[in-house]
Design a protein around this motif. Structure first.
Motif, PDB file in Angstrom:
ATOM      1  N   GLU A  47     -55.583   7.116  53.915  1.00 27.68           N
ATOM      2  CA  GLU A  47     -56.729   7.784  54.534  1.00 27.68           C
ATOM      3  C   GLU A  47     -58.012   7.160  54.006  1.00 27.68           C
ATOM      4  OE1 GLU A  47     -56.669   9.997  56.897  1.00 27.68           O
ATOM      5  OE2 GLU A  47     -54.479  10.140  56.936  1.00 27.68           O
ATOM      6  N   PRO A  48     -58.712   6.372  54.808  1.00 32.33           N
ATOM      7  CA  PRO A  48     -59.893   5.639  54.313  1.00 32.33           C
ATOM      8  C   PRO A  48     -61.165   6.473  54.256  1.00 32.33           C
ATOM      9  CG  PRO A  48     -59.514   5.096  56.599  1.00 32.33           C
ATOM     10  CD  PRO A  48     -58.398   6.030  56.203  1.00 32.33           C
ATOM     11  N   HIS A  49     -61.081   7.695  53.787  1.00 34.69           N
ATOM     12  CA  HIS A  49     -62.276   8.546  53.698  1.00 34.69           C
ATOM     13  C   HIS A  49     -62.284   9.290  52.371  1.00 34.69           C
ATOM     14  CE1 HIS A  49     -63.096   7.696  57.895  1.00 34.69           C
ATOM     15  NE2 HIS A  49     -61.877   8.094  58.222  1.00 34.69           N
ATOM     16  N   GLN A  50     -61.855   8.633  51.312  1.00 34.69           N
ATOM     17  CA  GLN A  50     -61.795   9.259  50.006  1.00 34.69           C
ATOM     18  C   GLN A  50     -63.099   9.050  49.240  1.00 34.69           C
ATOM     19  OE1 GLN A  50     -59.071  11.087  49.202  1.00 34.69           O
ATOM     20  NE2 GLN A  50     -58.313  10.547  51.251  1.00 34.69           N
ATOM     21  N   ARG A  51     -63.371   9.968  48.341  1.00 35.53           N
ATOM     22  CA  ARG A  51     -64.523   9.834  47.443  1.00 35.53           C
ATOM     23  C   ARG A  51     -64.179   8.855  46.324  1.00 35.53           C
ATOM     24  NH1 ARG A  51     -66.647  12.243  42.762  1.00 35.53           N
ATOM     25  NH2 ARG A  51     -68.895  12.707  42.864  1.00 35.53           N
ATOM     26  N   PRO A  52     -65.120   7.993  45.892  1.00 31.93           N
ATOM     27  CA  PRO A  52     -64.837   7.103  44.756  1.00 31.93           C
ATOM     28  C   PRO A  52     -64.369   7.898  43.543  1.00 31.93           C
ATOM     29  CG  PRO A  52     -66.879   6.462  45.820  1.00 31.93           C
ATOM     30  CD  PRO A  52     -66.456   7.759  46.457  1.00 31.93           C
ATOM     31  N   LYS A  53     -63.276   7.438  42.935  1.00 34.13           N
ATOM     32  CA  LYS A  53     -62.698   8.205  41.831  1.00 34.13           C
ATOM     33  C   LYS A  53     -61.698   7.346  41.071  1.00 34.13           C
ATOM     34  CE  LYS A  53     -59.136  10.008  44.949  1.00 34.13           C
ATOM     35  NZ  LYS A  53     -58.481  11.214  45.517  1.00 34.13           N
ATOM     36  N   VAL A  54     -61.291   7.843  39.909  1.00 34.56           N
ATOM     37  CA  VAL A  54     -60.211   7.258  39.120  1.00 34.56           C
ATOM     38  C   VAL A  54     -59.253   8.387  38.773  1.00 34.56           C
ATOM     39  CG1 VAL A  54     -59.558   6.098  36.978  1.00 34.56           C
ATOM     40  CG2 VAL A  54     -61.656   5.422  38.158  1.00 34.56           C
ATOM     41  N   VAL A 102     -55.113   4.933  39.451  1.00 37.53           N
ATOM     42  CA  VAL A 102     -55.596   4.493  40.763  1.00 37.53           C
ATOM     43  C   VAL A 102     -57.109   4.642  40.792  1.00 37.53           C
ATOM     44  CG1 VAL A 102     -55.506   4.828  43.255  1.00 37.53           C
ATOM     45  CG2 VAL A 102     -53.463   5.219  41.877  1.00 37.53           C
ATOM     46  N   MET A 103     -57.781   3.595  41.234  1.00 37.66           N
ATOM     47  CA  MET A 103     -59.230   3.637  41.394  1.00 37.66           C
ATOM     48  C   MET A 103     -59.565   3.459  42.874  1.00 37.66           C
ATOM     49  SD  MET A 103     -62.191   1.405  39.505  1.00 37.66           S
ATOM     50  CE  MET A 103     -63.904   1.965  39.579  1.00 37.66           C
ATOM     51  N   VAL A 104     -60.398   4.331  43.389  1.00 37.37           N
ATOM     52  CA  VAL A 104     -60.842   4.259  44.779  1.00 37.37           C
ATOM     53  C   VAL A 104     -62.309   3.855  44.802  1.00 37.37           C
ATOM     54  CG1 VAL A 104     -61.170   5.517  46.945  1.00 37.37           C
ATOM     55  CG2 VAL A 104     -59.178   6.004  45.505  1.00 37.37           C
ATOM     56  N   LEU A 105     -62.615   2.799  45.552  1.00 42.79           N
ATOM     57  CA  LEU A 105     -63.985   2.313  45.693  1.00 42.79           C
ATOM     58  C   LEU A 105     -64.372   2.320  47.161  1.00 42.79           C
ATOM     59  CD1 LEU A 105     -63.723  -0.831  43.379  1.00 42.79           C
ATOM     60  CD2 LEU A 105     -64.945   1.258  42.834  1.00 42.79           C
ATOM     61  N   ARG A 106     -65.643   2.618  47.425  1.00 38.75           N
ATOM     62  CA  ARG A 106     -66.178   2.497  48.780  1.00 38.75           C
ATOM     63  C   ARG A 106     -66.834   1.137  48.923  1.00 38.75           C
ATOM     64  NH1 ARG A 106     -64.203   5.719  52.301  1.00 38.75           N
ATOM     65  NH2 ARG A 106     -66.101   5.666  53.551  1.00 38.75           N
ATOM     66  N   THR A 107     -66.521   0.434  49.990  1.00 43.45           N
ATOM     67  CA  THR A 107     -67.180  -0.843  50.265  1.00 43.45           C
ATOM     68  C   THR A 107     -68.315  -0.624  51.252  1.00 43.45           C
ATOM     69  OG1 THR A 107     -65.601  -1.334  52.046  1.00 43.45           O
ATOM     70  CG2 THR A 107     -65.077  -2.149  49.840  1.00 43.45           C
ATOM     71  N   LEU A 108     -69.360  -1.427  51.126  1.00 41.17           N
ATOM     72  CA  LEU A 108     -70.548  -1.290  51.973  1.00 41.17           C
ATOM     73  C   LEU A 108     -70.911  -2.631  52.576  1.00 41.17           C
ATOM     74  CD1 LEU A 108     -72.856   0.833  49.605  1.00 41.17           C
ATOM     75  CD2 LEU A 108     -71.331   1.696  51.382  1.00 41.17           C
ATOM     76  N   TRP A 109     -71.351  -2.608  53.818  1.00 43.77           N
ATOM     77  CA  TRP A 109     -71.998  -3.775  54.420  1.00 43.77           C
ATOM     78  C   TRP A 109     -73.046  -3.271  55.402  1.00 43.77           C
ATOM     79  CZ3 TRP A 109     -67.206  -2.024  55.674  1.00 43.77           C
ATOM     80  CH2 TRP A 109     -66.897  -1.809  57.017  1.00 43.77           C
TER      81      TRP A 109
END
Length: 327
Positions: free
Chosen positions: A66-73, A81-88
């Motif tokens: 699910e690509p709508h997670q909040r950045p977290k560890v 597991v580390m979740v990062l949001r990418t930006l462009w």
């Protein structure tokens, strides 16, 4: 899909088939090696295949789909597991687009799951493979390379947004009448999207930089200090952009209010000027028999002269007061 699979030991990549099964089998046989499996928008079947090979936690796998997670560890037994949001940034639309990278880090493996078009990890992988000394730190080196690449992308987006904010400021304070409220609101919404991606990273990156996370050795921790500095800098820059946009919006609304007041004063002045001759003409248009000037030979010329003098005097007074433009 599975983008790339690699096995590394002593800072070098092994020349092996690029499939998860080979990676899992090799790191099982070679206790000094670790593997990196990269996936891009995988199907549930593809991710389940990798989950079974590396014993990934099912809750983390569910989040990665699910690509709508909040950045977290989040930590699971001997892995995290580390979740990062990418930006462009899409400059034509003043839009900050977002994606997601989930990084599964174990003692001898890294699995990355990427969603969205931003922050491709191919360049990070190639750069890391050219730095054997860094790659020798194992999975922590891969995590650092990914974080560094994504945070550099944040700075690029922040610089692009800052250019647009400068344009808005120039437009708000230009002598021409402009309508900037819609663009300011759009930029504030995009800056908010940036804050959602960047702000939650400050604490976990600081923890990595101080070696406070199991799995990140004290020898690898200094690499994260530079990333932490960049996160703090871009976070502060984002806060400053939000403050500038709020100030620009307030200035724009104040200027619109002033312009409306100027318009109302100008309209009121012209209405008053037009009302004076109308009143005079109304009085002398009533045709009373006992009006002494009504049958005067020069009455018409006197009344016209009175109208001209009255209107000219009022115009000069309003002009001097600034109601009809500069005095």
């Amino acid at each position: 899909m599975i983008v790339d699979c690699g096995v590394y030991s002593e800072g070098q990549r092994h020349d092996l088939p690029k499939d998860p099964e080979t990676v899992a089998r090799t790191i099982g046989d070679d206790q000094q090696a670790f593997g990196w499996v990269g996936l891009y928008e995988p199907t549930e079947a593809e991710l389940t295949r990798v989950q079974d090979l590396f014993k990934l936690h099912p809750l983390a796998v569910e989040d990665a789909l699910e690509p709508h997670q909040r950045p977290k560890v989040e930590r699971y037994d001997d892995s995290f597991v580390m979740v990062l949001r990418t930006l462009w940034y899409v400059d034509a639309e003043d839009a900050v687009e977002t994606g997601q990278v989930s990084i599964f880090v174990g003692r001898r493996y890294v699995v990355t799951v990427r969603h969205g078009e931003g922050a491709p990890l191919t360049t990070a992988r190639q750069d890391l493979e050219e730095r054997a000394a860094v790659l020798g730190h194992g999975p922590a080196a891969v995590l650092w390379a990914i974080c560094d690449s994504i945070v550099d992308g944040y700075e690029t987006v922040a610089e692009a947004v800052e250019v647009d904010v400068d344009e808005v400021e120039t437009s708000v304070f230009s002598p021409e009448r402009t309508s900037d409220a819609a663009r300011i609101y759009t930029l504030k919404r995009e800056v908010l999207e940036m804050r959602r991606a960047i702000a939650p990273l400050r604490e976990p990156i600081e923890a990595f930089a101080h070696g406070a996370v199991p799995g990140i050795s004290h020898e690898a921790a200094p690499f994260f200090r530079d990333v932490a500095d960049h996160v703090i800098r871009v976070s502060d820059q984002t806060e400053a952009l939000d403050t500038l946009l709020s100030s620009a919006l307030n200035a724009h609304l104040a200027r619109v209010s002033v312009q409306q007041n100027d318009d109302m004063r100008r309209i009121s002045a012209w209405v008053a000027i037009a009302a004076a001759p109308t009143m005079i003409a109304g009085v002398y248009g009533m045709n009373f028999h006992n009006m002494p000037e009504l049958r005067w030979h020069y009455g018409y010329y006197a009344i016209v002269a009175l109208m001209v003098v009255t209107c000219s005097t009022m115009y000069a007074g309003f002009r001097k007061a600034g109601w009809l433009g500069p005095s």
